[in-house]
Motif scaffolding. Structure first.
Motif, mmCIF file in Angstrom:
data_model
loop_
_atom_site.group_PDB
_atom_site.id
_atom_site.type_symbol
_atom_site.label_atom_id
_atom_site.label_comp_id
_atom_site.label_asym_id
_atom_site.label_seq_id
_atom_site.Cartn_x
_atom_site.Cartn_y
_atom_site.Cartn_z
ATOM 1 N N TYR A 59 -6.454 -6.463 -3.040
ATOM 2 C CA TYR A 59 -6.324 -5.624 -4.061
ATOM 3 C C TYR A 59 -4.976 -5.272 -4.473
ATOM 4 O O TYR A 59 -4.599 -5.112 -5.659
ATOM 5 C CB TYR A 59 -6.785 -3.955 -3.412
ATOM 6 C CG TYR A 59 -6.938 -2.903 -4.019
ATOM 7 C CD1 TYR A 59 -7.933 -3.004 -5.131
ATOM 8 C CD2 TYR A 59 -5.730 -2.042 -4.001
ATOM 9 C CE1 TYR A 59 -7.865 -1.832 -5.789
ATOM 10 C CE2 TYR A 59 -6.081 -0.894 -5.031
ATOM 11 C CZ TYR A 59 -6.876 -0.979 -5.764
ATOM 12 O OH TYR A 59 -6.878 0.397 -6.655
ATOM 13 N N TYR A 60 -3.873 -5.194 -3.712
ATOM 14 C CA TYR A 60 -2.595 -4.821 -4.174
ATOM 15 C C TYR A 60 -1.861 -6.052 -4.660
ATOM 16 O O TYR A 60 -0.920 -5.718 -5.630
ATOM 17 C CB TYR A 60 -1.891 -4.333 -3.047
ATOM 18 C CG TYR A 60 -2.194 -2.897 -2.762
ATOM 19 C CD1 TYR A 60 -1.965 -1.954 -3.738
ATOM 20 C CD2 TYR A 60 -2.903 -2.307 -1.896
ATOM 21 C CE1 TYR A 60 -2.218 -0.546 -3.839
ATOM 22 C CE2 TYR A 60 -3.550 -1.054 -1.755
ATOM 23 C CZ TYR A 60 -3.023 -0.176 -2.567
ATOM 24 O OH TYR A 60 -3.408 1.202 -2.239
ATOM 25 N N LYS B 162 0.060 -14.073 -12.200
ATOM 26 C CA LYS B 162 -1.249 -13.556 -12.501
ATOM 27 C C LYS B 162 -2.204 -14.648 -12.426
ATOM 28 O O LYS B 162 -3.337 -14.403 -11.698
ATOM 29 C CB LYS B 162 -1.445 -13.028 -14.157
ATOM 30 C CG LYS B 162 -0.707 -11.556 -14.367
ATOM 31 C CD LYS B 162 -1.554 -10.532 -13.827
ATOM 32 C CE LYS B 162 -1.027 -9.170 -14.395
ATOM 33 N NZ LYS B 162 -1.191 -8.075 -13.634
ATOM 34 N N TRP C 93 0.709 -1.168 -0.029
ATOM 35 C CA TRP C 93 0.013 -0.079 0.147
ATOM 36 C C TRP C 93 1.083 1.375 -0.041
ATOM 37 O O TRP C 93 0.885 2.403 -0.950
ATOM 38 C CB TRP C 93 -0.966 -0.047 1.251
ATOM 39 C CG TRP C 93 -2.060 0.758 1.244
ATOM 40 C CD1 TRP C 93 -2.247 2.067 0.152
ATOM 41 C CD2 TRP C 93 -2.967 0.936 2.137
ATOM 42 N NE1 TRP C 93 -3.525 2.636 0.630
ATOM 43 C CE2 TRP C 93 -3.978 2.034 1.680
ATOM 44 C CE3 TRP C 93 -3.371 0.415 3.473
ATOM 45 C CZ2 TRP C 93 -5.034 2.486 2.695
ATOM 46 C CZ3 TRP C 93 -4.457 0.578 3.941
ATOM 47 C CH2 TRP C 93 -5.213 1.621 3.742
ATOM 48 N N GLU D 286 -4.912 -14.572 -9.370
ATOM 49 C CA GLU D 286 -6.347 -14.592 -9.567
ATOM 50 C C GLU D 286 -7.186 -15.629 -8.665
ATOM 51 O O GLU D 286 -8.190 -15.498 -7.952
ATOM 52 C CB GLU D 286 -6.652 -14.814 -11.116
ATOM 53 C CG GLU D 286 -8.172 -14.736 -11.334
ATOM 54 C CD GLU D 286 -8.395 -15.043 -12.890
ATOM 55 O OE1 GLU D 286 -9.526 -15.461 -13.323
ATOM 56 O OE2 GLU D 286 -7.466 -14.939 -13.686
ATOM 57 N N SER E 111 5.994 -2.079 -10.214
ATOM 58 C CA SER E 111 6.336 -3.484 -9.943
ATOM 59 C C SER E 111 7.736 -3.721 -10.274
ATOM 60 O O SER E 111 8.287 -3.169 -11.213
ATOM 61 C CB SER E 111 5.373 -4.437 -10.860
ATOM 62 O OG SER E 111 4.044 -4.190 -10.793
ATOM 63 N N LEU F 43 -14.148 -2.496 -3.683
ATOM 64 C CA LEU F 43 -12.921 -2.663 -4.615
ATOM 65 C C LEU F 43 -12.705 -4.077 -5.230
ATOM 66 O O LEU F 43 -12.147 -3.941 -6.402
ATOM 67 C CB LEU F 43 -11.511 -2.759 -3.688
ATOM 68 C CG LEU F 43 -11.125 -1.286 -2.905
ATOM 69 C CD1 LEU F 43 -10.123 -1.609 -2.042
ATOM 70 C CD2 LEU F 43 -10.864 -0.268 -3.948
ATOM 71 N N GLN G 137 -3.434 -7.957 -7.101
ATOM 72 C CA GLN G 137 -3.927 -7.528 -8.569
ATOM 73 C C GLN G 137 -3.083 -6.546 -8.982
ATOM 74 O O GLN G 137 -2.655 -6.489 -10.343
ATOM 75 C CB GLN G 137 -5.372 -7.199 -8.375
ATOM 76 C CG GLN G 137 -6.067 -8.431 -7.967
ATOM 77 C CD GLN G 137 -7.655 -7.747 -8.010
ATOM 78 O OE1 GLN G 137 -7.840 -6.934 -7.516
ATOM 79 N NE2 GLN G 137 -8.647 -8.532 -8.537
ATOM 80 N N LYS G 138 -2.872 -5.732 -8.447
ATOM 81 C CA LYS G 138 -2.081 -4.386 -8.932
ATOM 82 C C LYS G 138 -0.549 -4.566 -9.305
ATOM 83 O O LYS G 138 -0.125 -4.084 -10.174
ATOM 84 C CB LYS G 138 -2.026 -3.170 -7.955
ATOM 85 C CG LYS G 138 -1.533 -1.710 -8.414
ATOM 86 C CD LYS G 138 -2.210 -0.670 -7.564
ATOM 87 C CE LYS G 138 -1.452 0.456 -8.328
ATOM 88 N NZ LYS G 138 -2.654 1.598 -8.594
ATOM 89 N N TYR G 139 -0.082 -5.321 -8.381
ATOM 90 C CA TYR G 139 1.415 -5.352 -8.498
ATOM 91 C C TYR G 139 1.864 -6.835 -9.090
ATOM 92 O O TYR G 139 2.964 -7.222 -9.085
ATOM 93 C CB TYR G 139 2.061 -5.154 -7.029
ATOM 94 C CG TYR G 139 2.352 -3.834 -6.715
ATOM 95 C CD1 TYR G 139 3.413 -3.012 -7.597
ATOM 96 C CD2 TYR G 139 1.616 -3.146 -6.151
ATOM 97 C CE1 TYR G 139 3.639 -1.735 -7.221
ATOM 98 C CE2 TYR G 139 1.625 -1.938 -5.540
ATOM 99 C CZ TYR G 139 2.900 -0.994 -6.355
ATOM 100 O OH TYR G 139 2.803 0.190 -5.829
ATOM 101 N N ASP H 199 2.636 1.832 -3.481
ATOM 102 C CA ASP H 199 1.506 2.157 -4.295
ATOM 103 C C ASP H 199 1.413 3.672 -4.037
ATOM 104 O O ASP H 199 1.294 4.670 -4.986
ATOM 105 C CB ASP H 199 0.346 1.686 -4.134
ATOM 106 C CG ASP H 199 -0.791 2.079 -5.293
ATOM 107 O OD1 ASP H 199 -0.444 2.167 -6.664
ATOM 108 O OD2 ASP H 199 -1.706 2.487 -4.715
ATOM 109 N N THR I 22 8.571 -6.052 -5.268
ATOM 110 C CA THR I 22 7.199 -6.365 -5.271
ATOM 111 C C THR I 22 6.665 -7.685 -5.638
ATOM 112 O O THR I 22 5.924 -8.295 -5.067
ATOM 113 C CB THR I 22 6.191 -5.244 -5.680
ATOM 114 O OG1 THR I 22 6.642 -5.359 -7.377
ATOM 115 C CG2 THR I 22 6.479 -3.985 -5.238
#
Length: 194
Positions: A78-79, A89, A26, A93, A35, A123, A81-83, A29, A39
């Motif tokens: 949340y993070y 991936k 967090w 998921e 990334s 989110l 997914q972002k990083y 970000d 990370t």
């Protein structure tokens, strides 16, 4: 975190466990960090430390913020997914889907938990009906003077109230909503002279 990359990749050696790592993501970000290998190692740590039921735990017991597994789970999902890197991936998921399933059923014992559940359902796009139900739980815990307290046995406080207003707004409640306005008034009226 970069100096602990080897431990992160093994899923060990981090005090505070997942909670520490998710707050690190967090913060990265918020600072605009992209990334990178650090990370990626943080994501690897989280993937190895997710509980079987889907939540992310902490070995900290420092309420309000650092004892909520609901908060830890929301921020992790949340993070991640972002990083997540390309090679992470599909695992991320699956992890996020498991976290979302847990979150939908998660019990809440504090205002921190109720706020995190609402924020997470929003989110993670868990559906409007679920978000609206969680919002009603949050609004239902507002006290007559407009504030919120962490626990039913504690007085209202600025942390619980401010966090609640942030989450309500982030999840779609307009600042013109009467409950939001009462909460803002509570903060204005409870500010100390200094």
């Amino acid at each position: 975190f970069s100096s602990r990359r080897a431990n992160l990749e093994k899923g060990t050696g981090i005090g505070g466990k997942s909670m520490t790592v998710v707050f690190g993501l967090w913060a990265l970000d918020l600072g605009g960090s992209p990334s990178d290998s650090t990370t990626s190692a943080m994501i690897a740590f989280l993937l190895q430390n997710q509980e079987k039921d889907g939540h992310f735990a902490s070995n900290l017991d420092r309420p309000p913020l650092e004892d909520s597994i609901v908060t830890s789970t929301v921020v992790a999902a949340y993070y991640m997914q972002k990083y997540a890197g390309a090679e992470q991936k599909s695992a991320v998921e699956r992890s996020v889907n498991s976290a979302k399933s847990w979150l939908i059923q998660a019990p809440t014992r504090s205002q921190e938990d109720r706020n995190a559940k609402l924020w997470g359902l929003h989110l993670l796009q868990a559906g409007r009906e679920r978000v609206d139900r969680a919002r009603q739980v949050v609004l239902g815990s507002q006290r007559p003077d407009g504030g919120w307290g962490q626990l039913a046995t504690l007085d209202n406080d600025a942390y619980a109230t401010g966090q609640t207003l942030f989450v309500l707004h982030q999840s779609g409640t307009p600042v013109t909503d009467p409950a939001y306005q009462r909460g803002a008034r509570f903060l204005l009226e409870s500010q100390w002279p200094d």
